[in-house]
Design a protein around this motif. Structure first.
Motif, PDB file in Angstrom:
ATOM      1  N   LEU A  81       0.807  -1.222   0.000  1.00 34.77           N
ATOM      2  CA  LEU A  81       0.000   0.000   0.000  1.00 34.77           C
ATOM      3  C   LEU A  81       0.841   1.274   0.000  1.00 34.77           C
ATOM      4  O   LEU A  81       0.317   2.361  -0.255  1.00 34.77           O
ATOM      5  N   ASN A  82       2.133   1.124   0.336  1.00 39.26           N
ATOM      6  CA  ASN A  82       3.019   2.283   0.486  1.00 39.26           C
ATOM      7  C   ASN A  82       2.441   3.270   1.501  1.00 39.26           C
ATOM      8  O   ASN A  82       2.439   4.496   1.298  1.00 39.26           O
ATOM      9  N   ASP A  83       1.926   2.702   2.604  1.00 33.46           N
ATOM     10  CA  ASP A  83       1.264   3.549   3.598  1.00 33.46           C
ATOM     11  C   ASP A  83       1.257   2.836   4.954  1.00 33.46           C
ATOM     12  O   ASP A  83       0.981   1.637   5.038  1.00 33.46           O
ATOM     13  N   TYR A  84       1.583   3.606   6.022  1.00 30.46           N
ATOM     14  CA  TYR A  84       1.448   3.078   7.382  1.00 30.46           C
ATOM     15  C   TYR A  84      -0.019   3.256   7.781  1.00 30.46           C
ATOM     16  O   TYR A  84      -0.413   4.300   8.300  1.00 30.46           O
ATOM     17  N   PHE A  85      -0.820   2.225   7.530  1.00 31.13           N
ATOM     18  CA  PHE A  85      -2.271   2.373   7.670  1.00 31.13           C
ATOM     19  C   PHE A  85      -2.746   2.230   9.106  1.00 31.13           C
ATOM     20  O   PHE A  85      -3.946   2.350   9.375  1.00 31.13           O
ATOM     21  N   LEU A  86      -1.822   1.970  10.047  1.00 33.64           N
ATOM     22  CA  LEU A  86      -2.161   1.890  11.468  1.00 33.64           C
ATOM     23  C   LEU A  86      -1.258   2.838  12.260  1.00 33.64           C
ATOM     24  O   LEU A  86      -0.223   3.285  11.749  1.00 33.64           O
ATOM     25  N   PRO A  87      -1.605   3.144  13.504  1.00 33.12           N
ATOM     26  CA  PRO A  87      -0.824   4.133  14.279  1.00 33.12           C
ATOM     27  C   PRO A  87       0.638   3.724  14.465  1.00 33.12           C
ATOM     28  O   PRO A  87       1.012   2.559  14.334  1.00 33.12           O
ATOM     29  N   HIS A  88       1.446   4.717  14.817  1.00 31.57           N
ATOM     30  CA  HIS A  88       2.878   4.527  15.020  1.00 31.57           C
ATOM     31  C   HIS A  88       3.168   3.432  16.058  1.00 31.57           C
ATOM     32  O   HIS A  88       4.105   2.645  15.892  1.00 31.57           O
ATOM     33  N   MET A  89       2.365   3.373  17.115  1.00 32.77           N
ATOM     34  CA  MET A  89       2.626   2.401  18.182  1.00 32.77           C
ATOM     35  C   MET A  89       2.450   0.969  17.700  1.00 32.77           C
ATOM     36  O   MET A  89       3.062   0.050  18.244  1.00 32.77           O
ATOM     37  N   PHE A  90       1.600   0.750  16.692  1.00 32.92           N
ATOM     38  CA  PHE A  90       1.470  -0.608  16.146  1.00 32.92           C
ATOM     39  C   PHE A  90       2.745  -0.999  15.404  1.00 32.92           C
ATOM     40  O   PHE A  90       3.189  -2.141  15.495  1.00 32.92           O
ATOM     41  N   ASN A  91       3.318  -0.055  14.674  1.00 36.02           N
ATOM     42  CA  ASN A  91       4.608  -0.295  14.024  1.00 36.02           C
ATOM     43  C   ASN A  91       5.663  -0.640  15.075  1.00 36.02           C
ATOM     44  O   ASN A  91       6.456  -1.578  14.895  1.00 36.02           O
ATOM     45  N   ALA A  92       5.661   0.107  16.179  1.00 33.57           N
ATOM     46  CA  ALA A  92       6.613  -0.152  17.264  1.00 33.57           C
ATOM     47  C   ALA A  92       6.377  -1.532  17.884  1.00 33.57           C
ATOM     48  O   ALA A  92       7.334  -2.273  18.152  1.00 33.57           O
ATOM     49  N   PHE A  93       5.100  -1.883  18.102  1.00 32.94           N
ATOM     50  CA  PHE A  93       4.771  -3.187  18.688  1.00 32.94           C
ATOM     51  C   PHE A  93       5.230  -4.325  17.786  1.00 32.94           C
ATOM     52  O   PHE A  93       5.836  -5.299  18.249  1.00 32.94           O
ATOM     53  N   MET A  94       4.954  -4.215  16.473  1.00 33.19           N
ATOM     54  CA  MET A  94       5.351  -5.267  15.541  1.00 33.19           C
ATOM     55  C   MET A  94       6.867  -5.363  15.442  1.00 33.19           C
ATOM     56  O   MET A  94       7.427  -6.458  15.300  1.00 33.19           O
ATOM     57  N   GLY A  95       7.539  -4.221  15.520  1.00 35.82           N
ATOM     58  CA  GLY A  95       9.004  -4.239  15.502  1.00 35.82           C
ATOM     59  C   GLY A  95       9.572  -4.969  16.710  1.00 35.82           C
ATOM     60  O   GLY A  95      10.526  -5.752  16.593  1.00 35.82           O
ATOM     61  N   GLN A  96       8.973  -4.722  17.884  1.00 30.01           N
ATOM     62  CA  GLN A  96       9.424  -5.415  19.094  1.00 30.01           C
ATOM     63  C   GLN A  96       9.100  -6.903  19.035  1.00 30.01           C
ATOM     64  O   GLN A  96       9.898  -7.741  19.447  1.00 30.01           O
ATOM     65  N   LEU A  97       7.895  -7.220  18.527  1.00 28.77           N
ATOM     66  CA  LEU A  97       7.464  -8.614  18.476  1.00 28.77           C
ATOM     67  C   LEU A  97       8.280  -9.424  17.468  1.00 28.77           C
ATOM     68  O   LEU A  97       8.799 -10.500  17.788  1.00 28.77           O
ATOM     69  N   VAL A  98       8.410  -8.897  16.245  1.00 31.49           N
ATOM     70  CA  VAL A  98       9.102  -9.625  15.175  1.00 31.49           C
ATOM     71  C   VAL A  98      10.611  -9.451  15.276  1.00 31.49           C
ATOM     72  O   VAL A  98      11.368 -10.425  15.211  1.00 31.49           O
ATOM     73  N   GLY A  99      11.043  -8.191  15.424  1.00 34.28           N
ATOM     74  CA  GLY A  99      12.467  -7.900  15.353  1.00 34.28           C
ATOM     75  C   GLY A  99      13.251  -8.201  16.608  1.00 34.28           C
ATOM     76  O   GLY A  99      14.482  -8.355  16.542  1.00 34.28           O
ATOM     77  N   TRP A 100      12.566  -8.291  17.751  1.00 27.98           N
ATOM     78  CA  TRP A 100      13.290  -8.586  18.987  1.00 27.98           C
ATOM     79  C   TRP A 100      12.832  -9.900  19.626  1.00 27.98           C
ATOM     80  O   TRP A 100      13.619 -10.831  19.757  1.00 27.98           O
ATOM     81  N   PHE A 101      11.576  -9.988  20.034  1.00 27.39           N
ATOM     82  CA  PHE A 101      11.124 -11.200  20.736  1.00 27.39           C
ATOM     83  C   PHE A 101      11.300 -12.450  19.875  1.00 27.39           C
ATOM     84  O   PHE A 101      12.016 -13.389  20.246  1.00 27.39           O
ATOM     85  N   ALA A 102      10.663 -12.471  18.704  1.00 24.94           N
ATOM     86  CA  ALA A 102      10.716 -13.669  17.853  1.00 24.94           C
ATOM     87  C   ALA A 102      12.103 -13.873  17.261  1.00 24.94           C
ATOM     88  O   ALA A 102      12.587 -15.002  17.162  1.00 24.94           O
TER      89      ALA A 102
END
Length: 325
Positions: A81-102
């Motif tokens: 979509l070339n768009d952050y279609f959800l709030p900034h904190m969701f991007n942060a949450f996914m980054g922590q979940l995928v990029g750090w925890f998992a």
């Protein structure tokens, strides 16, 4: 500028590059999800005797599944979509979940997997001893605890690991927190890589020595040794994948100036290596392979065909005997 230049020879994000990147991530993430979910469910529901090695494989497939599914939830639609279609904190949450925890589960579980093989190979009496509480279970608990601590510790504002559309990859925010975190991460990964590489060399030498030794006369012992060698080989291959993944995440992506190759060594590498790991666990581990076949119904079909073939052979033999009489 041609479409080839737009994809392979640009230093800035273009529509063509984003579409190609999104397609690559989609195909790889779906494939990785299928492989790792099969491994996870096969071990949990279709493998009866679960030793420490299989439990750690289960942990690894759990972390890999989160990475692959996480890509399908966030980076793939964002890139399309070339768009952050959800709030900034969701991007942060996914980054922590995928990029750090998992992501952290991968190297941590590889340390457990390598340690498991070291004890099995060089300290068999300690490895085979009956324990009230399995050491592998303690190791898995510690691994998950460390990954969760990393997930929570780097959640404050300024410490986030975000998916960046401009670079089509996961990148940290620029702050003192991320600078300290980068040092801790590099030192930790350096120690893990040294440990797994050194142990991998020892296991590789042991694998060569075993392959050149005289064949055992006891068929059961030969079967156990073959399974043992396959586990060793699986561990060595996964050690190599974790080494490549760690280098890509920390060093390799910075070597390239062209955005496509940065994408391949950073965002794509993370999910691709998890996909390859899932395939390796299915292909190289006989017990997981059998469990996977049972899970998707292949084993029952094979058993039915085998029974039909056996019945036909018996019927043919009895018919021939009756004719001869």
């Amino acid at each position: 500028m041609t479409i080839i230049d737009d994809i392979f020879f640009t230093v800035e994000s273009t529509a063509s590059l984003r579409i190609v990147a999104a397609i690559l991530l989609t195909v790889t993430s779906i494939t990785g999800t299928i492989f790792n979910i099969i491994v996870l469910f096969a071990i949990i529901f279709r493998v009866n005797k679960k030793d420490g090695f299989l439990k750690i494989c289960c942990l690894k497939s759990f972390g890999n599944s989160i990475v692959c599914i996480g890509y399908l939830i966030w980076p793939v639609p964002v890139t399309f979509l070339n768009d952050y279609f959800l709030p900034h904190m969701f991007n942060a949450f996914m980054g922590q979940l995928v990029g750090w925890f998992a992501w952290c589960i991968g190297p941590f579980s590889q340390v457990l997997l390598t340690s498991n093989r070291i004890f099995a190979v060089f300290f068999p009496h300690v490895y085979s001893r009956n324990y009230r509480y399995a050491p592998s279970s303690f190791g898995i608990l510690i691994c998950l605890t460390l990954a969760f601590i990393v997930f929570i510790a780097f959640f404050p504002e300024g410490c986030h690991f975000l998916y960046n559309l401009q670079y089509i990859g996961w990148l940290p925010e620029e702050s003192m927190c991320t600078s300290v975190r980068r040092v801790i991460f590099l030192v930790s990964m350096f120690i893990i890589v040294i440990f797994t590489t050194f142990c991998g060399i020892l296991l590789f030498l042991k694998l060569i020595a075993d392959s050149q030794s005289l064949a055992m006369t006891d068929s059961q012992s030969s079967t156990r040794r073959l399974q043992h060698q396959k586990n060793l080989l699986q561990t060595l291959v996964q050690n190599g994948l974790i080494l490549v993944d760690t280098l890509n995440t920390t060093v390799t992506y910075q070597v390239f100036s062209l955005l496509f190759f940065q994408f391949i060594t950073l965002a794509f590498s993370m999910v691709f290596i998890r996909t390859v790991e899932g395939f390796i666990m299915i292909a190289m581990n006989e017990r997981i392979n059998k469990g996977a076949k049972l899970l998707i119904g292949m084993k029952s079909a094979e058993s039915s065909q085998s029974r039909i073939g056996h019945t036909m052979m018996v019927w043919n033999a009895s018919t021939t005997s009756a004719y001869q009489k």
